[in-house]
Structures are given as structure tokens and as C-alpha cells.
Design an enzyme around this catalytic site. Structure first.
Site, short mmCIF file in Angstrom:
data_model
loop_
_atom_site.label_atom_id
_atom_site.label_comp_id
_atom_site.label_asym_id
_atom_site.label_seq_id
_atom_site.Cartn_x
_atom_site.Cartn_y
_atom_site.Cartn_z
N HIS A 1 -78.59 -28.04 40.34
CA HIS A 1 -78.94 -28.28 41.75
C HIS A 1 -78.83 -29.77 42.01
CE1 HIS A 1 -80.39 -24.17 42.47
NE2 HIS A 1 -80.84 -24.21 41.22
N ASN B 1 -77.61 -23.75 47.27
CA ASN B 1 -78.80 -23.72 48.15
C ASN B 1 -79.16 -25.12 48.67
OD1 ASN B 1 -79.65 -24.57 45.60
ND2 ASN B 1 -81.64 -23.60 45.75
N ASN C 1 -88.84 -21.18 38.34
CA ASN C 1 -88.45 -19.83 38.70
C ASN C 1 -87.09 -19.52 38.08
OD1 ASN C 1 -88.47 -17.35 39.86
ND2 ASN C 1 -87.94 -18.05 41.92
N ASP D 1 -80.16 -25.25 35.02
CA ASP D 1 -80.96 -25.01 36.22
C ASP D 1 -81.72 -26.29 36.60
OD1 ASP D 1 -82.02 -23.82 38.44
OD2 ASP D 1 -83.36 -22.46 37.36
N PHE E 1 -90.93 -24.89 42.95
CA PHE E 1 -90.47 -24.37 41.66
C PHE E 1 -89.34 -25.26 41.13
CE2 PHE E 1 -92.04 -20.40 43.62
CZ PHE E 1 -92.71 -19.82 42.56
ZN LIG Z 1 -82.22 -19.36 40.11
#
Ligand SMILES: [Zn+2]
Lengths: 449, 340
Positions: free
Chosen positions: A65, A97, A283, A310, A328
Site C-alpha cells: 500500500h 485502495n 487485517n 501488505d 488496521f
Molecule cells: Zn487485505
């Protein structure tokens, strides 16, 4: 000649942990590999003593991310990719996202360009499966696939593609361009308001539980859907023993299902929630010691194909609060390789050759960037490489990391190994463990149309 | 005692000390002048992120009877996403020189964070956090049980209100049934830990949907059958409040109907008649008459619900005294004379 583009001679490097060899990088490729001590130093070359150091193909993260556009207070493409280079990565897949969501060709091309401009690693944007991650209507997957960013991985990560019909359509649709759906497996109704793994610890400390079955039920469904329509499925960050079993079963049936585990799920457990420090809120949540053992076993036997970070940076205020109110996620790019070394290599469960497989070759193949990344360390191959000193031990200090955020669950913890140097097409992005300001050369256009 | 966050932090000796101190406090409360000078000049803040007039008034009364200055800080409405953060509120209270902070919060762990994040120097008392803990409720329940039952069989017990009855004792050998919504109950969690620390045997009774996954490691028995549990002749039966919104939760609610709930888990007249003669009925309040408890049970002579409320003040006086007055756990148990 600058340090950025002159030839590099690595002396006595242990390729994939093997016998010492000299490795010459020139013109963006591995020009020569020869027994240690046999190569002359070319004129103007940067010589790096790689004695006792392990040379790996540049690491590839399928799950990062980068937060830009939209949350530049947490991370930017520039800071996130710098962190990636420091962690030994030469390519990252940037999750969709963001704000706006990466659900159009315009947004994925923007992220792709920002990555090129930054120049630390190759950035491969992940496209959203559904418009706005809303789970209602397919995003323009074809347009993203044929954009300059040539998207091959699609994910609503952060949210689960919950509607089975939408999931089926997505799996089918991406076959047209050899794409893959990377699913964040979380049954939303079973996890409404969930805060941590549901079990002994959640019962005691009074945080709303996130049951293992909410992950496993979606994985089982998706495996069956993928079989039915004959599509590729990638399972993001699986975290439970039951999930490992389901993927093992899928592979035993020969289905094109791949799976990833995060570094944190390889080592941390739900017991850490007892102190209510939201740095451990993630998460899917940290699970039990039995789950940790199961994902290690799954990674060792090949059931789990890759380790993906992640990496989820958050600004301080989103973690400096009550657990329920906290965001999260945890950072991971700069500790991933160290965690794999500690949990898998030092326990004898993976060799360095295996590490190259789970952190480079396999993720590059799943993301369909294996024409440039995750290649063999051999003459003529692109010089995307990572040099690791496995003998160093270091204490993690988030303030010294390349990421803009401080939410590392490993803060204060001693971890083994240090990325000494990272090379992107022969150019050092990291040297002596320090990030080198890159020259900003553009990455070549993809060769897969 | 530096803070009181979690019933589990109390050893048997700690818990008995709190109860004994509470007994001394209670004894002073039957006097004409109830106010003690003990915490004069100290500031206690009631920091309530969640409405609970009963608990706030109980703490406020306790602090005032110890002569502390009391500030009520209601942060309700400042939801987690907007409004003042816990950190900023804490820094404000620190700047105001709070000596003790009584915190009620909808998020489990918020008192722990307040005590350990380095934001404040004040002693922190947990007045209920999320579905985690409510240690002063457990202490007042233990105090009430001890007063009624620990001296059972001793000549002269059972007549009038003697605050000091049971002093020095724990709850060894007593059987306590806790009935109702265990899943969402901080009262149940605190009581399981405290009552077992004090030697009682606890049985939780609830429909399986209202028992948390993971309850197996708790030091208690779990029953789905209230009649079977009552047949084992518990010494105390504690009925937990069932929130009406549990009916409309995801998946259609945790049980089919209020009627079915009271039929299976309510303390109705029939069940009331089966209780042992000495058994007491408890409820942390507020009660849903007709749902988890019938009017007959709530108003029965063996119901100690009203006494729980007055014992709550004494227990909270003891907790404030022990966290604020002394230098910690070494503080001697005051006698009523010393307190005066
Ligand atoms: Zn995920």
C-alpha cells in the site's frame, strides 16, 4: 561516470547462498558470472566486497500500500518505494485502495508514472476489481490492462469481493488478458466491527472477534469458483491453519490457485493484543501460535507460494489511540526479508534458493512481470538484484526507516540480516544499507502487450 | 495500588484488602456526618465517554465523601472518529493536575491505554471499558456476597446491617451463578476473575450465542441450562441485563424472542421458589423487569440489588483511597477511627 551507471563488480558473492562467485553488472544486465577472484576489475567499476553475503534476485512485493494518491500523510509513492529498495525490493505491486480508487486507466497510469519518476523500484499498479471498491460493478479491467501500466493483478484489497456473482465475473473476465484476481478473503457479515482474532484472547480482553471461518469460507468458495470457470485465483495474506488446508486441497486438485502470507503472520500472534497497542492491529488479524506454525509449514512445503508484505503505513494519530478507533495495518517492506530469514531460513525450513522463489520468482510470475523480475541470477539476465548480509543483527527503529510511517510491529525487536545493496537494472538504489538518490531514469515499457 | 484497571490484577490479598477497607468505609457511612477528610486537596476526574449516570454518581459520591474535589468530564458525543481524542483529553486532564481519573469508555482497553501511554501521572480507575472489565462492580458484588454469606452459620449473623461482617475473609466454597449476556458483559468478565480469585466457584449461564468463543480457558463452568444450574443450589444468583438491541443484531439477533429468553434464562417466580433459603439475588442494574428478572425476584427479600448500590459507594471509596491516599499496596487498612 557516476555511481549510478558505472559497472559494478561484486566479489565473492554467494548467489542464492551457493559458492562464492564474482558477478559483474554492466549496461543493466548481469554481464558475467565467474568463480571468485577470477574477474578483472573493469575500468571505473564500483567494486563491492560481497564475501559471505548472499546475492538474490531483486525482491518483488505483490502487496504494497503506497497510499498515493489520497493519503500522502501516511506514505507517498516516493517514500514507499524508497522503503522498498531499502528492504531489498526491485518491484512492488501498489494496491488499489487509494483516494481516488485505482479503478480506471487514468489512476493506474498516474501511480505507474509516479513510480517511474521516483525510480527506486518498478511500480506495478494493481487495479480495483469493482468501481470504487464498492463490490457492485466491475471496474474497467480491460482498460487498465491495456493502459501504460499494463495491469495484470486486480484486487479490491481492504475489502473482500463478497458478491459471489461479481467474483465469478471478475475471475472469468481477466482471462482475456491473463490477469489474476487477488482476493482479500473476509466474509463481511461475520466480521462486522471485528477488531482481532476471535479466540481465547479476544474473549478475555473484550475485543470483537474476527473468526478464522470468515477467511476460510471465502477462500473455499473462491477456490470452487476458480475451478468452475477455469481462472487464476490469488489468495492474499492467508492467516489461518484452515486456509492453508483449503489451498493445499486446491493445489492437490491441480487448480491455478496461488497464496501469500505476510511476514507478520509468520511470527506474531494474537497474544500481542493484550497490551491494547494498536500497532498490532492488522487485517487479517494476528492469529494463534498454531496458525503461525501452519503458515510456516505451508510456506515450507509450497502450499503458500509467496511472502508479500501488505505494507500498510499509517500516520501516528491513526495508531496513537484506543484500539477500536485505530486503523488496521502495519509497515513491512523493510523487515520482510529479515522476518523470513529468522522464521524460515534460520529454522532450516527454507534455503536461500527458496527465499528467492517465495520473495521474487513466484510473485513476479503471479504478477506477470517475470520477463523483468524474479529472473535467474545468471549472465544476460536483468541486473535486478539484492545483496544481503545474513550475519548482521539489527534492532528495528521505525524512526530510521525509509517509510514515512512509524507503525512497525517489530520496533525494538532484534532481527537478523541486513540488505547491503539493491540494484535496479544494474544501478545501485541502496549501497552499504543506505538509500542512494536515484537518477530517475524511466523504466522500459512492458513487453507483454 | 497504582491503578485499578482489571480485576485480574488483584491477588487474593489485594482483593481482601479492598473489601476490608470498603467495610471500614461502609461503617463510617452509618454515621451522621459521612464525610471523611482523607482526600482533601486531591482532584478526582470522572471521565465518561459513555453514559452511565448510576456509575458516575456512585464514584462522585465516593470521592466527595472522601473530601476530594470532583470534576465531571463527559466526553460523550465525541465519537471515536470525530471530536477530541482520548490522548488530547488526557493531556488536558494532566495539565489540570488530576490526581485520579475514573474512566468509563466504550472501547475495551481505553483505561489501560490511559494508564500506560505516558500521557498522565494520575491514578486510573476503570469504571467500565467496552466489553472488557468493570472491576469496581466486581468488587462491590464480592463485598455484597461476602457480607451476606461469608459468615453464614456463625451465630448472630444475618441480623441488621453490619458493614464489617465477613472482614478478613474471602469467598471460599461459595457457589455463584452469573446468568445472561456473558458475551457483551464486562461485569461477567470481571466477576469471573475476581470471585474465583477469592475462592468462589462460578458458573456462567447463557444461551450459547451469548457466550464468547474462547470461554473454555476461563476459570469457571459454562452452562446452557439455568434449571440445572439452580438445582446445584448456588449461594448467589447474579442476573445480567439483556440489552434489547441484542434482539435486532446481525443474523436476526442472539435469541429468537424476549419471551423465549425469559422462559429459558429468566429468573421467574417458579425458579425463585427453587432457590436455597440463604441464596441471594443480585443484579448490576438497571434491570429489565419481565425479561431477565421477574418483579417478584427483583423485589424479593433475598434480593440485594438495592444494597449493591450502597455497597458500590463504599467499595469505590476504598478504591479511591487505596489508589490515591497511600503510597500504593503497602497502605495500611484504615480503621474507621483513623479515617475519621
Ligand atoms: Zn487485505
Amino acid at each position: 561516470m557516476t555511481a549510478q551507471n558505472r559497472p559494478v563488480l561484486l566479489t565473492a558473492a554467494r548467489i542464492l547462498g551457493g559458492e562464492p562467485q564474482d558477478v559483474l553488472l554492466a549496461d543493466g544486465v548481469i554481464a558475467k558470472v565467474a568463480p571468485a577472484g577470477s574477474l578483472e576489475v573493469p575500468e571505473g567499476a564500483l567494486v563491492i566486497d560481497a564475501t559471505d553475503k548472499v546475492l538474490l534476485p531483486g525482491l518483488v512485493d505483490l502487496h504494497t500500500h503506497l497510499r498515493e494518491p489520497g493519503r500522502e500523510d501516511a506514505e507517498t509513492v516516493l517514500t514507499g518505494t524508497r522503503a522498498a529498495a531499502l528492504g531489498g525490493f526491485t518491484a512492488v505491486h501498489a494496491m488499489a485502495n487509494t483516494t481516488p480508487v485505482a479503478d480506471t486507466a487514468g489512476v493506474v497510469e498516474q501511480v505507474w508514472r509516479l513510480g517511474n519518476d521516483a525510480g527506486w523500484v518498478d511500480v506495478f499498479p494493481v487495479g480495483a476489481v469493482s468501481v470504487g471498491l464498492a463490490g457492485e460493478q466491475l471496474a474497467e479491467l480491460g482498460a487498465m490492462a491495456s493502459s501504460a501500466a499494463r495491469v495484470r493483478v486486480f484486487s479490491d484489497d481492504g475489502k473482500c469481493v463478497h458478491d459471489p456473482v461479481l467474483m465469478r465475473r471478475a475471475l472469468e473476465y481477466v482471462k482475456a488478458f491473463d490477469g489474476v484476481i487477488a482476493q482479500h478473503s473476509q466474509e463481511p457479515r461475520l466480521t462486522d466491527g471485528s477488531q482481532m482474532h476471535e479466540g481465547v484472547v479476544s474473549a478475555e480482553i473484550g475485543l470483537r472477534g474476527w473468526p478464522a471461518v470468515a477467511e476460510e469460507a471465502i477462500i473455499a468458495r473462491d477456490v470452487l469458483l476458480a475451478e468452475h470457470v477455469g481462472s487464476r485465483l490469488h489468495v492474499c495474506h492467508l492467516s489461518t491453519a484452515g486456509s492453508v488446508e483449503i489451498v493445499r486441497w486446491a493445489k492437490s486438485r491441480g487448480l491455478p490457485v496461488t497464496a501469500e502470507v505476510t511476514p507478520h503472520h509468520l511470527v506474531l500472534t494474537d497474544e500481542l493484543a493484550r497490551g491494547y497497542d494498536p500497532v498490532f492491529k492488522v487485517n487479517p488479524p494476528l492469529r494463534t501460535a498454531e496458525d503461525v506454525e501452519a503458515v510456516r509449514a505451508g510456506l515450507a512445503d509450497g502450499t503458500i507460494d509467496i511472502v508479500a508484505t501488505d505494507h500498510a503505513p499509517h500516520p501516528v494519530e491513526d495508531k496513537d489511540c484506543e484500539w477500536d478507533a485505530a486503523a488496521f495495518g502495519m509497515t513491512g517492506l523493510e523487515t520482510a526479508l529479515a522476518v523470513v530469514q529468522e522464521t524460515m531460513v534460520e529454522t532450516g525450513r527454507l534455503t536461500w534458493e527458496d527465499v528467492a522463489r517465495v520473495l521474487s520468482t513466484n510473485p513476479a510470475r503471479i504478477g506477470r512481470v517475470d520477463d523483468r523480475h524474479g529472473r535467474p541470477v545468471a549472465e544476460g539476465e536483468p541486473a535486478n538484484l539484492t545483496l544481503v548480509d545474513p550475519t548482521v543483527r539489527r534492532t528495528v527503529d521505525p524512526a530510521l526507516q525509509g517509510t514515512m510511517s512509524r507503525n512497525s510491529p517489530f520496533a525494538g525487536r532484534e532481527l537478523p540480516g541486513q540488505v547491503v545493496a539493491t540494484f535496479l537494472r544494474g544501478r545501485p538504489t541502496v549501497l552499504d544499507g543506505e538509500a542512494l538518490a536515484p537518477a530517475g531514469e524511466p523504466a522500459p515499457q512492458g513487453t507483454i502487450a | 495500588m497504582r491503578h485499578l484497571l482489571d480485576a485480574r490484577d488483584l491477588t487474593r490479598a489485594d482483593a481482601v484488602q479492598v473489601l476490608d477497607t470498603a467495610a471500614e468505609m461502609a461503617a463510617t457511612q452509618s454515621r451522621e456526618i459521612k464525610k471523611l477528610p482523607t482526600l482533601r486537596g486531591r482532584t478526582v476526574v470522572n471521565l465518561f465517554f459513555e453514559d452511565s449516570t448510576r456509575t458516575r454518581i456512585s464514584f462522585e459520591t465516593a470521592a466527595k465523601r472522601l473530601s476530594a474535589d470532583v470534576i465531571n468530564f463527559s466526553a460523550k458525543g465525541s465519537s471515536v472518529s470525530k471530536g477530541e481524542s482520548l490522548k488530547d483529553t488526557a493531556l488536558t486532564l494532566q495539565a489540570m493536575g488530576a490526581d485520579g481519573i475514573v474512566i468509563r469508555h466504550h472501547a475495551s482497553g481505553a483505561p489501560h491505554l490511559l494508564a500506560h501511554a505516558g500521557w498522565v501521572d494520575a491514578a486510573v480507575v476503570n469504571a467500565g471499558d467496552g466489553t472488557h472489565q468493570h472491576p469496581t462492580q466486581a468488587l462491590l458484588d464480592a463485598f455484597t456476597i461476602r457480607r451476606h454469606l461469608a459468615d453464614r452459620g456463625v451465630a448472630g449473623s444475618g441480623e441488621g446491617f453490619d458493614a464489617r461482617r465477613g472482614v478478613g475473609k474471602d469467598l471460599a466454597g461459595l457457589k455463584v451463578a452469573i446468568v445472561g449476556d456473558v458475551l457483551h458483559s464486562r461485569v461477567a468478565r470481571s466477576n469471573v476473575q475476581l470471585l474465583t480469585t477469592l475462592g468462589a466457584e462460578v458458573t456462567l449461564v447463557a444461551p450459547p450465542t451469548l457466550v464468547p468463543v474462547g470461554v473454555g480457558t476461563w476459570p469457571c463452568t459454562v452452562s446452557y441450562d439455568l434449571d440445572a444450574t439452580l438445582a446445584e443450589r448456588p449461594d448467589a444468583v447474579m442476573m445480567l441485563r439483556v440489552q434489547r438491541e441484542r434482539m435486532s443484531a446481525a443474523g436476526g439477533g442472539y435469541f429468537p424472542s424476549p419471551l423465549e429468553y425469559s422462559r429459558l434464562y429468566g429468573l421467574d417466580q417458579r425458579r425463585l421458589a427453587t432457590l436455597a433459603e440463604h441464596a441471594v439475588i443480585m443484579h448490576p442494574g438497571p434491570m429489565n423487569r419481565g425479561l431477565e428478572i421477574s418483579a417478584q425476584a427483583a423485589d424479593a427479600a433475598r434480593s440485594v440489588v438495592v444494597e449493591q448500590v450502597s455497597n458500590g459507594v463504599a467499595v469505590r471509596m476504598a478504591v479511591l483511597y487505596l489508589t490515591l491516599a497511600g503510597s500504593g499496596t503497602a497502605a495500611p487498612v484504615p480503621t474507621s477511627k483513623e479515617l475519621a
